[in-house]
Design a protein around this motif. Sequence first.
Motif, mmCIF file in Angstrom:
data_model
loop_
_atom_site.group_PDB
_atom_site.id
_atom_site.type_symbol
_atom_site.label_atom_id
_atom_site.label_comp_id
_atom_site.label_asym_id
_atom_site.label_seq_id
_atom_site.Cartn_x
_atom_site.Cartn_y
_atom_site.Cartn_z
ATOM 1 N N GLN A 241 0.830 -1.211 0.000
ATOM 2 C CA GLN A 241 0.000 0.000 0.000
ATOM 3 C C GLN A 241 0.869 1.269 0.000
ATOM 4 O O GLN A 241 0.585 2.238 -0.705
ATOM 5 C CB GLN A 241 -0.897 -0.010 1.240
ATOM 6 C CG GLN A 241 -1.952 1.055 1.209
ATOM 7 C CD GLN A 241 -2.928 0.892 2.377
ATOM 8 O OE1 GLN A 241 -2.520 0.648 3.523
ATOM 9 N NE2 GLN A 241 -4.194 1.003 2.101
ATOM 10 N N GLN A 242 1.920 1.248 0.804
ATOM 11 C CA GLN A 242 2.817 2.418 0.859
ATOM 12 C C GLN A 242 3.543 2.614 -0.470
ATOM 13 O O GLN A 242 3.723 3.741 -0.929
ATOM 14 C CB GLN A 242 3.837 2.233 1.997
ATOM 15 C CG GLN A 242 3.214 2.353 3.379
ATOM 16 C CD GLN A 242 4.094 1.760 4.471
ATOM 17 O OE1 GLN A 242 4.854 0.822 4.249
ATOM 18 N NE2 GLN A 242 3.977 2.323 5.669
ATOM 19 N N LEU A 243 3.939 1.515 -1.097
ATOM 20 C CA LEU A 243 4.625 1.627 -2.395
ATOM 21 C C LEU A 243 3.667 2.183 -3.449
ATOM 22 O O LEU A 243 4.022 3.073 -4.222
ATOM 23 C CB LEU A 243 5.175 0.256 -2.822
ATOM 24 C CG LEU A 243 5.891 0.212 -4.178
ATOM 25 C CD1 LEU A 243 7.093 1.166 -4.216
ATOM 26 C CD2 LEU A 243 6.363 -1.214 -4.503
ATOM 27 N N ALA A 244 2.439 1.671 -3.442
ATOM 28 C CA ALA A 244 1.444 2.131 -4.416
ATOM 29 C C ALA A 244 1.171 3.636 -4.234
ATOM 30 O O ALA A 244 1.028 4.381 -5.207
ATOM 31 C CB ALA A 244 0.158 1.329 -4.264
ATOM 32 N N LYS A 245 1.128 4.079 -2.997
ATOM 33 C CA LYS A 245 0.851 5.495 -2.705
ATOM 34 C C LYS A 245 1.980 6.368 -3.274
ATOM 35 O O LYS A 245 1.732 7.413 -3.876
ATOM 36 C CB LYS A 245 0.741 5.665 -1.181
ATOM 37 C CG LYS A 245 0.253 7.000 -0.751
ATOM 38 C CD LYS A 245 -0.229 6.979 0.695
ATOM 39 C CE LYS A 245 -0.522 8.368 1.174
ATOM 40 N NZ LYS A 245 0.544 8.948 1.970
ATOM 41 N N GLU A 246 3.206 5.910 -3.097
ATOM 42 C CA GLU A 246 4.350 6.681 -3.605
ATOM 43 C C GLU A 246 4.335 6.709 -5.138
ATOM 44 O O GLU A 246 4.623 7.731 -5.757
ATOM 45 C CB GLU A 246 5.651 6.052 -3.083
ATOM 46 C CG GLU A 246 6.901 6.851 -3.351
ATOM 47 C CD GLU A 246 6.911 8.233 -2.709
ATOM 48 O OE1 GLU A 246 6.396 8.383 -1.583
ATOM 49 O OE2 GLU A 246 7.435 9.167 -3.357
#
Length: 312
Positions: free
Chosen positions: A247-252
Amino acid sequence: MAEKVLIIGSLGQVGRELFESLCGDYGVENVIASDVKESADIKGRYEQLDVLDKDRLYSLIKKEGVTQVYNLAALLSATAEKNPAFGWKLTIDGQFNVLELAKEGHIKKIFWPSSIAVFGPTTPKQQTPQKTVIEPNTVYGIGKLAGEMWNQYYHEKFNVDVRGVRYPGLIGWKSLPGGGTTDYAVDIFYSALRGESFDCFLSHDTSLPMMHMEDAIRATREIMEAPAENIKLRTCYNISAMNFNPQQLAKEIKNHIPNFEITYHPDYRQEIASTWPASINDTEARVHWGWKEKYDMPGLVRNMIKNLKDKV
Ligand code: AKB
């Protein structure tokens, strides 16, 4: 004596980039790429070699006057679960052949890659220390742990100069991974840049240690070039750069590609990832031989998108 380098398993994600890096420093004539495939799209010297064939390994090392071996031959975590016997054999018998030839004095230095997969469900998950409870429950992790112990054994008993690191998930734009549990973190960039949504095989909150391939290659080169007295651990060193979940990677990524969408359908690889650390303590590598990463997560995402844009 001039160094002559042999990379075993050079057609994998790490091998391809390591080959390029070593050729840059030692010269293309002094670096031999090898793998089980008959031929390869390599710009330089290539030999077909099965690491399990000790006679062929020996004759290649003798013929070429090889001084250093990087043994990268392995099945990664997801593939090894599907073929445990061969996963174990390739990891352990292959490294045994290399260690034996070093013991007999035919090789001066060996690099061997381990992984965060040596840790298991009973290991502390956050800031996992170098030395801690280590009870892996994957085929790949069991093989890597056994290999680490054999490396230490050959160093202590026969003074073999063998060095290694525990790679986290590796993310680069020059080569593709295959068969790993952390591969989603490379594949996601291809979907995002193609304008497609990405279906992730891990859950949104599975945090894992990750690293830019450029940093991983530098760590590999630095540990091999460090003075022998600085290498105080002959198992393999923890190395760390960043940790994130899908989720954090997708947000970035969305900060660069706002329309990007991700969905989650965890499969058998979730079970593997759930047993691995969420973050790694790599104090020993930093203190003993000066390890320091260059890329954090936003830097990695910027770099991947910039370099993959034209390629995709
Ligand atoms: C894998 O996912 O199997 C590898 C690793 C962490 O060693 N990338």
